[in-house]
Design an enzyme around this catalytic site. Structure first.
Site, PDB file in Angstrom:
ATOM      1  N   LYS A 205      31.656 -20.979  22.552  1.00 46.62           N
ATOM      2  CA  LYS A 205      32.405 -20.414  21.426  1.00 46.62           C
ATOM      3  C   LYS A 205      31.761 -20.819  20.099  1.00 46.62           C
ATOM      4  O   LYS A 205      31.675 -20.020  19.159  1.00 46.62           O
ATOM      5  CB  LYS A 205      33.863 -20.874  21.495  1.00 46.62           C
ATOM      6  CG  LYS A 205      34.601 -20.289  22.700  1.00 46.62           C
ATOM      7  CD  LYS A 205      35.916 -20.994  22.952  1.00 46.62           C
ATOM      8  CE  LYS A 205      36.674 -20.364  24.101  1.00 46.62           C
ATOM      9  NZ  LYS A 205      37.804 -21.181  24.570  1.00 46.62           N
ATOM     10  N   GLY A 302      45.974 -18.643  27.308  1.00 46.74           N
ATOM     11  CA  GLY A 302      47.257 -18.169  27.830  1.00 46.74           C
ATOM     12  C   GLY A 302      47.330 -16.659  27.739  1.00 46.74           C
ATOM     13  O   GLY A 302      46.612 -16.025  26.959  1.00 46.74           O
TER      14      GLY A 302
HETATM   15  P1  NAP Z   1      41.514 -14.151  35.981  1.00 44.07           P
HETATM   16  O1  NAP Z   1      42.949 -14.452  35.887  1.00 44.07           O
HETATM   17  O2  NAP Z   1      40.699 -14.867  36.989  1.00 44.07           O
HETATM   18  O3  NAP Z   1      41.362 -12.585  36.205  1.00 44.07           O
HETATM   19  C1  NAP Z   1      40.140 -11.975  36.464  1.00 44.07           C
HETATM   20  C2  NAP Z   1      40.394 -10.549  36.927  1.00 44.07           C
HETATM   21  O4  NAP Z   1      39.127  -9.931  37.149  1.00 44.07           O
HETATM   22  C3  NAP Z   1      41.154 -10.436  38.245  1.00 44.07           C
HETATM   23  O5  NAP Z   1      42.185  -9.499  38.089  1.00 44.07           O
HETATM   24  C4  NAP Z   1      40.118  -9.933  39.253  1.00 44.07           C
HETATM   25  O6  NAP Z   1      40.637  -9.043  40.195  1.00 44.07           O
HETATM   26  C5  NAP Z   1      39.210  -9.159  38.339  1.00 44.07           C
HETATM   27  N1  NAP Z   1      37.870  -8.985  38.908  1.00 44.07           N
HETATM   28  C6  NAP Z   1      36.988  -9.937  39.248  1.00 44.07           C
HETATM   29  N2  NAP Z   1      35.860  -9.364  39.724  1.00 44.07           N
HETATM   30  C7  NAP Z   1      36.074  -8.034  39.697  1.00 44.07           C
HETATM   31  C8  NAP Z   1      35.309  -6.898  40.048  1.00 44.07           C
HETATM   32  N3  NAP Z   1      34.088  -7.041  40.552  1.00 44.07           N
HETATM   33  N4  NAP Z   1      35.834  -5.676  39.855  1.00 44.07           N
HETATM   34  C9  NAP Z   1      37.058  -5.529  39.344  1.00 44.07           C
HETATM   35  N5  NAP Z   1      37.853  -6.562  38.964  1.00 44.07           N
HETATM   36  C10 NAP Z   1      37.350  -7.787  39.150  1.00 44.07           C
HETATM   37  O7  NAP Z   1      40.792 -14.398  34.566  1.00 44.07           O
HETATM   38  P2  NAP Z   1      41.472 -14.480  33.132  1.00 44.07           P
HETATM   39  O8  NAP Z   1      42.037 -15.829  32.913  1.00 44.07           O
HETATM   40  O9  NAP Z   1      42.333 -13.287  32.910  1.00 44.07           O
HETATM   41  O10 NAP Z   1      40.165 -14.398  32.206  1.00 44.07           O
HETATM   42  C11 NAP Z   1      39.467 -13.201  32.005  1.00 44.07           C
HETATM   43  C12 NAP Z   1      38.426 -13.427  30.910  1.00 44.07           C
HETATM   44  O11 NAP Z   1      39.113 -13.773  29.707  1.00 44.07           O
HETATM   45  C13 NAP Z   1      37.480 -14.585  31.185  1.00 44.07           C
HETATM   46  O12 NAP Z   1      36.214 -14.253  30.722  1.00 44.07           O
HETATM   47  C14 NAP Z   1      38.047 -15.734  30.373  1.00 44.07           C
HETATM   48  O13 NAP Z   1      37.048 -16.643  29.944  1.00 44.07           O
HETATM   49  C15 NAP Z   1      38.616 -15.003  29.195  1.00 44.07           C
HETATM   50  N6  NAP Z   1      39.714 -15.674  28.509  1.00 44.07           N
HETATM   51  C16 NAP Z   1      40.755 -16.163  29.233  1.00 44.07           C
HETATM   52  C17 NAP Z   1      41.808 -16.783  28.564  1.00 44.07           C
HETATM   53  C18 NAP Z   1      42.976 -17.359  29.307  1.00 44.07           C
HETATM   54  O14 NAP Z   1      43.801 -18.022  28.676  1.00 44.07           O
HETATM   55  N7  NAP Z   1      43.100 -17.131  30.608  1.00 44.07           N
HETATM   56  C19 NAP Z   1      41.788 -16.879  27.173  1.00 44.07           C
HETATM   57  C20 NAP Z   1      40.711 -16.340  26.465  1.00 44.07           C
HETATM   58  C21 NAP Z   1      39.672 -15.742  27.149  1.00 44.07           C
HETATM   59  P3  NAP Z   1      41.655  -9.511  41.345  1.00 44.07           P
HETATM   60  O15 NAP Z   1      42.881  -9.914  40.595  1.00 44.07           O
HETATM   61  O16 NAP Z   1      41.863  -8.328  42.171  1.00 44.07           O
HETATM   62  O17 NAP Z   1      41.001 -10.674  42.028  1.00 44.07           O
HETATM   63  N1  HSE Z   2      39.658 -21.584  29.249  1.00 45.60           N
HETATM   64  C1  HSE Z   2      39.690 -21.271  27.877  1.00 45.60           C
HETATM   65  C2  HSE Z   2      40.403 -22.375  27.115  1.00 45.60           C
HETATM   66  C3  HSE Z   2      40.410 -19.958  27.680  1.00 45.60           C
HETATM   67  O1  HSE Z   2      41.077 -23.180  27.749  1.00 45.60           O
HETATM   68  O2  HSE Z   2      40.279 -22.450  25.908  1.00 45.60           O
HETATM   69  C4  HSE Z   2      40.306 -19.455  26.282  1.00 45.60           C
HETATM   70  O3  HSE Z   2      38.993 -19.077  25.983  1.00 45.60           O
END
Ligand code: NAP
Ligand code: HSE
Length: 433
Positions: A205, A302
């Site tokens: 970041k 989140g």
């Molecule tokens: P997650 O809960 O693991 O969800 C990932 C999703 O991607 C799942 O729905 C999965 O499908 C899908 N997926 C994976 N491979 C795929 C493929 N080949 N084709 C289609 N769908 C596929 O991840 P997340 O926490 O939402 O995070 C997503 C992104 O946002 C990441 O890059 C993360 O760094 C970023 N982010 C996350 C947060 C946070 O608080 N979580 C905050 C900021 C940024 P299935 O459900 O069917 O397995």
């Molecule tokens: N895993 C990351 C964090 C999600 O905890 O800050 C947001 O980018």
């Protein structure tokens, strides 16, 4: 009213939040965008997985072609983590003529130049507000709202998971591993939580922010970084005793000697805004030459805070705003770097040092003498009397230094650890007064 057709790839923590807002708040979104945003298709890996939202099965698919082959869909939120297949999918989406919104900072920090070049070549845009500091609008603020300024300093708590873990350890005495599990359950952590706790996520970041704010071209792996993975509860207690809190800070400081960049657990004086940022909150303190200091705080991880940033990007795509701003963005442009990076060893700072030492005469004098050889001056010392819990005859010796260089302090600590009376594994943390 006109309609922009939207696709989502990935319906996990963030993707489900985005779908929820698009489906449940369509009137509000239409008012803000001046047009309808219609969720046309959502592509996932496993169709059987429960999503925790009400979504028509006709919208769901496990085939990317449902989106790439659909000419109506102009913008796609790609919300899958990791590098592959995220990179290939983004290239396919761009090639299919879609503008892409992402929250994946790992992907951008690793493959940003390739993806941005491809988007520019194809006349497409990439928006990424959610990739840094979750719900805080820091990308737009730096690249647009503060664009009259030369930014001189960025100090951020950029990883919600680490901040959550440290808060839990500090306030409830929770064990590190238990706090990591809780952060995973709450959807804050990356698929590989090692990226959160070893400082990599914050460095990715910081690389993005420093490209935008300073025109640097530094790769995230070249940013010196220490995580919270080896944080000892003893240091949280000593920090409190000294009037500080420990925070994983990402720092970019513009100096006459170049741009200083690093990520490390640091002692922040209690009462400073950064010290009061708790739980999964993130914060960024920005200094600009015209605006002065601006402080941003909000949930950095989140479902809904991150979805808030993604949907704002979708709205900006739909209105056409992103097309204009993406053209002028300095991020991964072909332009030369505007700043040099300062050697980490030369960067100045105050330090907290903790040694485990034998409780023998002369040990403190020996340590002070090595510190002096490296131009490190002592500001204060804490050594408590040994207790029944003391490890053998070892006691903790805590030293706060005056300003010294990173290299001087590092070399002094390495030399001190060669002594017979000092155990390996001393702790060295920066101090922010
Ligand atoms: P997650 O809960 O693991 O969800 C990932 C999703 O991607 C799942 O729905 C999965 O499908 C899908 N997926 C994976 N491979 C795929 C493929 N080949 N084709 C289609 N769908 C596929 O991840 P997340 O926490 O939402 O995070 C997503 C992104 O946002 C990441 O890059 C993360 O760094 C970023 N982010 C996350 C947060 C946070 O608080 N979580 C905050 C900021 C940024 P299935 O459900 O069917 O397995
Ligand atoms: N895993 C990351 C964090 C999600 O905890 O800050 C947001 O980018």
């Amino acid at each position: 009213m006109e309609t922009t057709h939207v696709g989502i790839v990935g319906l996990g923590t963030v993707g489900s939040g985005v779908a929820k807002i698009l489906l449940e708040q369509s009137t509000r979104i239409a008012r803000h965008a001046g047009r309808q945003l219609k969720l046309q298709h959502a592509v996932v890996r496993d169709l059987k997985k429960p999503r925790g939202i009400e979504i028509a099965s006709s919208i769901l698919s496990d085939e990317l072609s449902k989106i790439t082959d659909n000419a109506q869909i102009s913008v796609v939120a790609q919300l899958i983590g990791g590098l592959e297949p995220a990179r290939s999918i983004m290239l396919q989406l761009l090639a299919a003529g879609k503008d892409v919104v992402t929250a994946n900072k790992a992907l951008l920090a690793e493959h940003g130049p390739e993806l941005f070049d491809k988007a520019r070549e194809l006349g497409r845009s990439i928006a990424f507000e959610a990739s840094v500091a979750g719900g805080i609008p820091i990308i737009t603020s730096i690249s647009q709202c503060l664009s009259a300024n030369q930014i001189t300093s960025l100090r951020g708590i950029l990883n919600g998971t680490s901040n959550f873990i440290v808060s839990q350890m500090e306030e409830s005495g929770m064990k590190f591993d238990d706090a990591v599990s809780l952060a995973q359950q709450l959807g804050y952590a990356e698929a590989d939580p090692a990226m959160d706790v070893d400082g990599s996520d914050a460095a990715q970041k910081l690389a993005i922010l420093s490209h935008l704010a300073f025109g640097s071209r530094v790769g995230w792996k070249d940013i010196p970084r220490i995580g919270i993975d080896s944080l000892d509860p003893a240091d949280l207690r000593f920090a409190t005793e000294l009037g500080y809190r420990i925070k994983l800070l990402a720092i970019a400081q513009l100096t006459d000697h170049g741009l200083e960049l690093h990520v490390s657990p640091s002692l922040v004086k209690i009462g400073r805004p950064l010290a009061e940022v708790r739980e999964a909150y993130n914060a960024v303190s920005v200094v600009g030459d015209a605006v002065g200091r601006v402080f941003f705080q909000g949930l950095g991880a989140g479902q809904m805070p991150t979805a808030s940033a993604v949907v704002a990007d979708l709205i900006d795509m739909a209105t056409g705003r992103t097309k204009i701003t993406f053209r002028t963005l300095e991020l991964w442009s072909q332009r030369e770097a505007r700043v040099d990076i300062r050697e980490h060893d030369e960067t100045p700072g105050r330090y907290y040092l903790r040694f485990s030492v034998k409780d023998h005469p002369g040990v403190l004098g020996d340590i002070a003498s090595v510190l002096a050889q490296h131009q490190v001056s002592i500001a204060s010392v804490i050594q408590h009397e040994p207790t029944r819990d003391s490890e053998g005859s070892l006691v903790p010796l805590v030293i706060m230094t005056h300003t010294a260089t990173e290299g001087g302090v590092r070399q002094a600590v390495e030399q001190i650890e060669l002594g017979e009376s000092v155990k390996q594994g001393s702790v060295r943390m920066r101090v922010l007064d």
